[in-house]
Write a protein that holds these residues in place. Structure first.
Motif, PDB file in Angstrom:
ATOM      1  N   MET A   1       0.836  -1.202   0.000  1.00 59.32           N
ATOM      2  CA  MET A   1       0.000   0.000   0.000  1.00 59.32           C
ATOM      3  C   MET A   1       0.871   1.251   0.000  1.00 59.32           C
ATOM      4  O   MET A   1       1.853   1.334   0.736  1.00 59.32           O
ATOM      5  CB  MET A   1      -0.919   0.019   1.223  1.00 59.32           C
ATOM      6  CG  MET A   1      -1.848   1.221   1.269  1.00 59.32           C
ATOM      7  SD  MET A   1      -3.004   1.227   2.678  1.00 59.32           S
ATOM      8  CE  MET A   1      -1.880   1.569   4.032  1.00 59.32           C
ATOM      9  N   LEU A   2       0.511   2.219  -0.829  1.00 58.93           N
ATOM     10  CA  LEU A   2       1.191   3.500  -0.814  1.00 58.93           C
ATOM     11  C   LEU A   2       0.828   4.261   0.451  1.00 58.93           C
ATOM     12  O   LEU A   2      -0.333   4.237   0.884  1.00 58.93           O
ATOM     13  CB  LEU A   2       0.781   4.337  -2.025  1.00 58.93           C
ATOM     14  CG  LEU A   2       1.202   3.849  -3.412  1.00 58.93           C
ATOM     15  CD1 LEU A   2       0.485   4.666  -4.493  1.00 58.93           C
ATOM     16  CD2 LEU A   2       2.711   3.957  -3.572  1.00 58.93           C
ATOM     17  N   VAL A   3       1.797   4.936   1.037  1.00 57.99           N
ATOM     18  CA  VAL A   3       1.532   5.761   2.224  1.00 57.99           C
ATOM     19  C   VAL A   3       2.060   7.168   1.956  1.00 57.99           C
ATOM     20  O   VAL A   3       3.271   7.371   1.804  1.00 57.99           O
ATOM     21  CB  VAL A   3       2.204   5.173   3.487  1.00 57.99           C
ATOM     22  CG1 VAL A   3       1.956   6.111   4.679  1.00 57.99           C
ATOM     23  CG2 VAL A   3       1.673   3.775   3.772  1.00 57.99           C
ATOM     24  N   ALA A   4       1.141   8.120   1.885  1.00 61.40           N
ATOM     25  CA  ALA A   4       1.518   9.519   1.680  1.00 61.40           C
ATOM     26  C   ALA A   4       1.612  10.187   3.047  1.00 61.40           C
ATOM     27  O   ALA A   4       0.604  10.383   3.722  1.00 61.40           O
ATOM     28  CB  ALA A   4       0.484  10.228   0.808  1.00 61.40           C
ATOM     29  N   ASP A   5       2.841  10.521   3.455  1.00 59.11           N
ATOM     30  CA  ASP A   5       3.046  11.082   4.794  1.00 59.11           C
ATOM     31  C   ASP A   5       3.728  12.442   4.773  1.00 59.11           C
ATOM     32  O   ASP A   5       4.109  12.966   5.818  1.00 59.11           O
ATOM     33  CB  ASP A   5       3.846  10.119   5.663  1.00 59.11           C
ATOM     34  CG  ASP A   5       5.240   9.838   5.114  1.00 59.11           C
ATOM     35  OD1 ASP A   5       5.532  10.269   3.977  1.00 59.11           O
ATOM     36  OD2 ASP A   5       6.038   9.199   5.825  1.00 59.11           O
ATOM     37  N   SER A   6       3.861  13.038   3.574  1.00 61.98           N
ATOM     38  CA  SER A   6       4.489  14.357   3.477  1.00 61.98           C
ATOM     39  C   SER A   6       3.614  15.288   2.641  1.00 61.98           C
ATOM     40  O   SER A   6       3.176  14.913   1.544  1.00 61.98           O
ATOM     41  CB  SER A   6       5.876  14.268   2.830  1.00 61.98           C
ATOM     42  OG  SER A   6       6.749  13.496   3.625  1.00 61.98           O
ATOM     43  N   TYR A   7       3.367  16.478   3.176  1.00 60.60           N
ATOM     44  CA  TYR A   7       2.608  17.497   2.451  1.00 60.60           C
ATOM     45  C   TYR A   7       3.603  18.449   1.797  1.00 60.60           C
ATOM     46  O   TYR A   7       4.406  19.090   2.478  1.00 60.60           O
ATOM     47  CB  TYR A   7       1.697  18.260   3.417  1.00 60.60           C
ATOM     48  CG  TYR A   7       0.990  19.436   2.792  1.00 60.60           C
ATOM     49  CD1 TYR A   7      -0.147  19.247   2.008  1.00 60.60           C
ATOM     50  CD2 TYR A   7       1.464  20.742   2.981  1.00 60.60           C
ATOM     51  CE1 TYR A   7      -0.793  20.324   1.428  1.00 60.60           C
ATOM     52  CE2 TYR A   7       0.824  21.810   2.400  1.00 60.60           C
ATOM     53  CZ  TYR A   7      -0.305  21.605   1.627  1.00 60.60           C
ATOM     54  OH  TYR A   7      -0.941  22.669   1.040  1.00 60.60           O
ATOM     55  N   LEU A   8       3.566  18.543   0.459  1.00 58.68           N
ATOM     56  CA  LEU A   8       4.531  19.375  -0.259  1.00 58.68           C
ATOM     57  C   LEU A   8       4.019  20.777  -0.548  1.00 58.68           C
ATOM     58  O   LEU A   8       4.808  21.704  -0.683  1.00 58.68           O
ATOM     59  CB  LEU A   8       4.911  18.697  -1.584  1.00 58.68           C
ATOM     60  CG  LEU A   8       5.554  17.307  -1.486  1.00 58.68           C
ATOM     61  CD1 LEU A   8       5.952  16.813  -2.875  1.00 58.68           C
ATOM     62  CD2 LEU A   8       6.762  17.327  -0.557  1.00 58.68           C
ATOM     63  N   GLY A   9       2.719  20.940  -0.666  1.00 66.47           N
ATOM     64  CA  GLY A   9       2.157  22.239  -1.018  1.00 66.47           C
ATOM     65  C   GLY A   9       1.153  22.093  -2.139  1.00 66.47           C
ATOM     66  O   GLY A   9       0.692  20.990  -2.448  1.00 66.47           O
ATOM     67  N   HIS A  10       0.832  23.212  -2.786  1.00 66.69           N
ATOM     68  CA  HIS A  10      -0.153  23.200  -3.868  1.00 66.69           C
ATOM     69  C   HIS A  10       0.552  23.044  -5.208  1.00 66.69           C
ATOM     70  O   HIS A  10       1.696  23.477  -5.375  1.00 66.69           O
ATOM     71  CB  HIS A  10      -0.975  24.489  -3.845  1.00 66.69           C
ATOM     72  CG  HIS A  10      -2.192  24.436  -4.692  1.00 66.69           C
ATOM     73  ND1 HIS A  10      -2.192  24.832  -6.018  1.00 66.69           N
ATOM     74  CD2 HIS A  10      -3.451  24.008  -4.426  1.00 66.69           C
ATOM     75  CE1 HIS A  10      -3.400  24.664  -6.517  1.00 66.69           C
ATOM     76  NE2 HIS A  10      -4.188  24.167  -5.589  1.00 66.69           N
ATOM     77  N   ARG A  11      -0.135  22.442  -6.148  1.00 68.17           N
ATOM     78  CA  ARG A  11       0.479  22.189  -7.459  1.00 68.17           C
ATOM     79  C   ARG A  11       0.860  23.462  -8.206  1.00 68.17           C
ATOM     80  O   ARG A  11       1.673  23.428  -9.119  1.00 68.17           O
ATOM     81  CB  ARG A  11      -0.469  21.362  -8.336  1.00 68.17           C
ATOM     82  CG  ARG A  11      -1.785  22.040  -8.677  1.00 68.17           C
ATOM     83  CD  ARG A  11      -2.703  21.097  -9.393  1.00 68.17           C
ATOM     84  NE  ARG A  11      -4.056  21.645  -9.472  1.00 68.17           N
ATOM     85  CZ  ARG A  11      -5.148  20.917  -9.692  1.00 68.17           C
ATOM     86  NH1 ARG A  11      -5.041  19.607  -9.841  1.00 68.17           N
ATOM     87  NH2 ARG A  11      -6.329  21.486  -9.744  1.00 68.17           N
ATOM     88  N   ASP A  12       0.271  24.607  -7.804  1.00 67.62           N
ATOM     89  CA  ASP A  12       0.617  25.878  -8.442  1.00 67.62           C
ATOM     90  C   ASP A  12       1.865  26.520  -7.849  1.00 67.62           C
ATOM     91  O   ASP A  12       2.386  27.491  -8.391  1.00 67.62           O
ATOM     92  CB  ASP A  12      -0.554  26.866  -8.349  1.00 67.62           C
ATOM     93  CG  ASP A  12      -1.737  26.433  -9.208  1.00 67.62           C
ATOM     94  OD1 ASP A  12      -1.522  25.665 -10.169  1.00 67.62           O
ATOM     95  OD2 ASP A  12      -2.877  26.857  -8.916  1.00 67.62           O
ATOM     96  N   ASP A  13       2.339  26.024  -6.702  1.00 71.37           N
ATOM     97  CA  ASP A  13       3.567  26.544  -6.117  1.00 71.37           C
ATOM     98  C   ASP A  13       4.738  26.199  -7.037  1.00 71.37           C
ATOM     99  O   ASP A  13       4.846  25.048  -7.489  1.00 71.37           O
ATOM    100  CB  ASP A  13       3.814  25.939  -4.732  1.00 71.37           C
ATOM    101  CG  ASP A  13       2.724  26.296  -3.733  1.00 71.37           C
ATOM    102  OD1 ASP A  13       2.007  27.284  -3.981  1.00 71.37           O
ATOM    103  OD2 ASP A  13       2.585  25.576  -2.729  1.00 71.37           O
ATOM    104  N   PRO A  14       5.592  27.150  -7.350  1.00 74.14           N
ATOM    105  CA  PRO A  14       6.671  26.898  -8.323  1.00 74.14           C
ATOM    106  C   PRO A  14       7.516  25.674  -8.027  1.00 74.14           C
ATOM    107  O   PRO A  14       7.805  24.874  -8.923  1.00 74.14           O
ATOM    108  CB  PRO A  14       7.502  28.187  -8.247  1.00 74.14           C
ATOM    109  CG  PRO A  14       6.532  29.239  -7.819  1.00 74.14           C
ATOM    110  CD  PRO A  14       5.588  28.542  -6.877  1.00 74.14           C
ATOM    111  N   ILE A  15       7.919  25.505  -6.775  1.00 77.91           N
ATOM    112  CA  ILE A  15       8.769  24.360  -6.431  1.00 77.91           C
ATOM    113  C   ILE A  15       8.013  23.053  -6.638  1.00 77.91           C
ATOM    114  O   ILE A  15       8.552  22.073  -7.168  1.00 77.91           O
ATOM    115  CB  ILE A  15       9.279  24.481  -4.984  1.00 77.91           C
ATOM    116  CG1 ILE A  15      10.192  25.697  -4.840  1.00 77.91           C
ATOM    117  CG2 ILE A  15       9.998  23.203  -4.556  1.00 77.91           C
ATOM    118  CD1 ILE A  15      10.685  25.939  -3.427  1.00 77.91           C
ATOM    119  N   VAL A  16       6.750  23.043  -6.206  1.00 77.74           N
ATOM    120  CA  VAL A  16       5.933  21.835  -6.366  1.00 77.74           C
ATOM    121  C   VAL A  16       5.667  21.568  -7.840  1.00 77.74           C
ATOM    122  O   VAL A  16       5.717  20.422  -8.303  1.00 77.74           O
ATOM    123  CB  VAL A  16       4.610  21.967  -5.585  1.00 77.74           C
ATOM    124  CG1 VAL A  16       3.745  20.729  -5.798  1.00 77.74           C
ATOM    125  CG2 VAL A  16       4.887  22.174  -4.105  1.00 77.74           C
ATOM    126  N   ALA A  17       5.405  22.625  -8.606  1.00 76.99           N
ATOM    127  CA  ALA A  17       5.152  22.474 -10.037  1.00 76.99           C
ATOM    128  C   ALA A  17       6.357  21.866 -10.749  1.00 76.99           C
ATOM    129  O   ALA A  17       6.212  21.046 -11.663  1.00 76.99           O
ATOM    130  CB  ALA A  17       4.788  23.825 -10.650  1.00 76.99           C
TER     131      ALA A  17
END
Length: 207
Positions: A1-17
């Protein structure tokens, strides 16, 4: 099972994009309830089991990272809303008060957009319409619309503050400041944020 345990930000944030540009992210659609839970077990759009443990109220377009380094883009399932359109209505103050009082007694969360009032459909359509049947002016149009759940984030029912705004206009503040009026010795008794009581005594001089 995949486990997502880190919040990176919004997809529009430059670093996240930038991270998304070179990735093949998973996509998950969360309900209004799921997006607010600290732990969710669900599935991605392509059927893979996914656990979300970020402890963060999620919004449409938020991006998470799994323990394996995969990225997950969050989408939110739409919420059905009962919509009252007042654009062409002539409503008397008494009618408006009665309508607000009726909706407020049901603790319906209210969002206002221009000339429309929106309530999330938390009961059956039939029951909500029956509630309004005797108080809704004839020239107010009633309909339904699927809206993002974030429509109601600032309406008080689901926000992070403890000040709840209901459809009857009453605001219930559950903070730490309380004002009491007594017929006895104390005419004013208020609690500060630190929990200390401040007493003002009537009928006499300074203590």
């Amino acid at each position: 099972m995949l486990v997502a345990d880190s919040y990176l930000g919004h997809r529009d944030d430059p670093i996240v994009a930038d991270r998304l540009a070179g990735a093949d992210p998973h996509r998950v659609v969360l309900s209004e309830t799921e997006r607010r839970r600290s732990r969710v077990r669900t599935e991605t759009a392509d059927g893979r089991e996914l656990g979300v443990v970020v402890g963060h109220v999620l919004a449409d377009g938020d991006v998470l990272e799994t323990t394996d380094g995969d990225l997950v883009v969050v989408e939110l399932a739409a919420v059905e809303a009962l919509v009252l359109d007042f654009a062409d209505a002539e409503i008397a103050p008494a009618e408006a008060l009665e309508l607000g009082h009726t909706a407020g007694n049901r603790h319906w969360v209210l969002a206002v957009q221009d000339s429309t009032a929106l309530f999330p459909v938390t009961e059956s359509r039939e029951r909500m319409e029956a509630t309004l049947a005797d108080v809704l002016p004839a020239d107010v149009e009633l309909g339904y619309e699927d809206v993002p759940p974030t429509t109601f984030d600032d309406a008080g029912g689901h926000g992070h503050s403890h000040d709840h705004q209901h459809a009857d206009g009453h605001s219930h503040d559950h903070g730490h400041s309380h004002q009491h009026s007594h017929d006895g010795t104390h005419s004013d008794h208020s609690h500060g944020a630190d929990g200390e009581a401040d007493h003002t005594h009537g009928g006499g001089g300074a203590e």
